[in-house]
Design an enzyme around this catalytic site. Sequence first.
Site, mmCIF file in Angstrom:
data_model
loop_
_atom_site.group_PDB
_atom_site.id
_atom_site.type_symbol
_atom_site.label_atom_id
_atom_site.label_comp_id
_atom_site.label_asym_id
_atom_site.label_seq_id
_atom_site.Cartn_x
_atom_site.Cartn_y
_atom_site.Cartn_z
ATOM 1 N N ILE A 136 -9.336 0.256 1.299
ATOM 2 C CA ILE A 136 -8.250 -0.558 1.816
ATOM 3 C C ILE A 136 -7.039 -0.324 0.929
ATOM 4 O O ILE A 136 -7.161 0.085 -0.221
ATOM 5 C CB ILE A 136 -8.616 -2.062 1.885
ATOM 6 C CG1 ILE A 136 -9.122 -2.576 0.530
ATOM 7 C CG2 ILE A 136 -9.649 -2.316 2.956
ATOM 8 C CD1 ILE A 136 -9.462 -4.062 0.545
ATOM 9 N N ASP A 137 -5.873 -0.552 1.472
ATOM 10 C CA ASP A 137 -4.635 -0.223 0.762
ATOM 11 C C ASP A 137 -4.473 -1.046 -0.510
ATOM 12 O O ASP A 137 -5.045 -2.134 -0.646
ATOM 13 C CB ASP A 137 -3.427 -0.460 1.678
ATOM 14 C CG ASP A 137 -3.470 0.407 2.921
ATOM 15 O OD1 ASP A 137 -4.005 1.527 2.843
ATOM 16 O OD2 ASP A 137 -2.978 -0.045 3.973
ATOM 17 N N LYS A 138 -3.660 -0.528 -1.395
ATOM 18 C CA LYS A 138 -3.411 -1.183 -2.683
ATOM 19 C C LYS A 138 -3.068 -2.663 -2.518
ATOM 20 O O LYS A 138 -3.638 -3.526 -3.201
ATOM 21 C CB LYS A 138 -2.277 -0.458 -3.409
ATOM 22 C CG LYS A 138 -1.807 -1.153 -4.684
ATOM 23 C CD LYS A 138 -0.546 -0.508 -5.241
ATOM 24 C CE LYS A 138 0.001 -1.303 -6.412
ATOM 25 N NZ LYS A 138 1.289 -0.748 -6.911
#
Length: 303
Positions: A136-138
């Site tokens: 999942i994105d930062k």
Amino acid sequence: MPDKYQFVIQEEKGRIDKVLATKIPSLSRSRIQELVQDKNILVNSRAVKTSYKVQKNDLISVNVPKLKPLAVVPEDIPLDIIYEDQDVIVVNKPQGMVVHPAAGHPDHTLVNALLFHTKNLAESPEGFRPGIVHRIDKDTSGLLMVAKNAFARESLETQLAQKTNKRLYLAIVHGNFSEKSGTIEAPIGRDHYNRKKMAVVENGKDAVTHFTVLEQFPKYSLIKCQLETGRTHQIRVHLAYIGHPVAGDPLYGPHHTLNGNGQFLHAQVLGFEQPHSGKWLEFEAQPPQIFLQQLTDLREKSD
């Protein structure tokens, strides 16, 4: 040894990064921009800005230093581990943490923290993302499953490919909906104009996102999203595509948005089959405090 190139501009026109991206396909525009900023690209023996527009007969010299290989080392970073057995770890990733090392984030990642926690992580082909089967994105918070051995990796990756696992996200988005639920089915690929972004493009990979509207407030809504596929930035791209970008999203959303630490997107529910036993495992993690506080504020403004 670094790679070196030289070109004399003939008929090409436009920004130097755009022109060089067509001449050196192995380099992305963002990488070319970095080289220009680091003075590894010279025009007529002089440094230029990334906005420089090439002129006829310009002599462009390109020096591409070899990237240092990523050395993934254990780091004592606290982890919120929801579940662990001999095959898998389920971790609640905080907002702001990168999942695995990359050129711009060589350390302080979830992988660095996992390596400190355990020596048992499934090897990865690249070497710098042991145990990671999805990401999942930062600035997205929430649940991730991590493989501790090769058997578990294969099982979890198969479940992802066959769409038998469960991934539910909460998102605060711009605007209100006339419908209670819907499905976004639109192919996603690299944005033709900005390589840092993904976009709905004609020849992209199939992508399907289901959503359900949970609450509506003035100018914003709380929705639940279920992933059928797992493309890069999928929820963020799909919601922006239908005119409801995720609030706080610096890449796909408007400048005037809710204050936060990035997009208000949280991987709340994760379900999958235990690789060896086949038993269904399902976990839930509440959104971070900044997400919950924003919901409280929106509800109070609605009263």
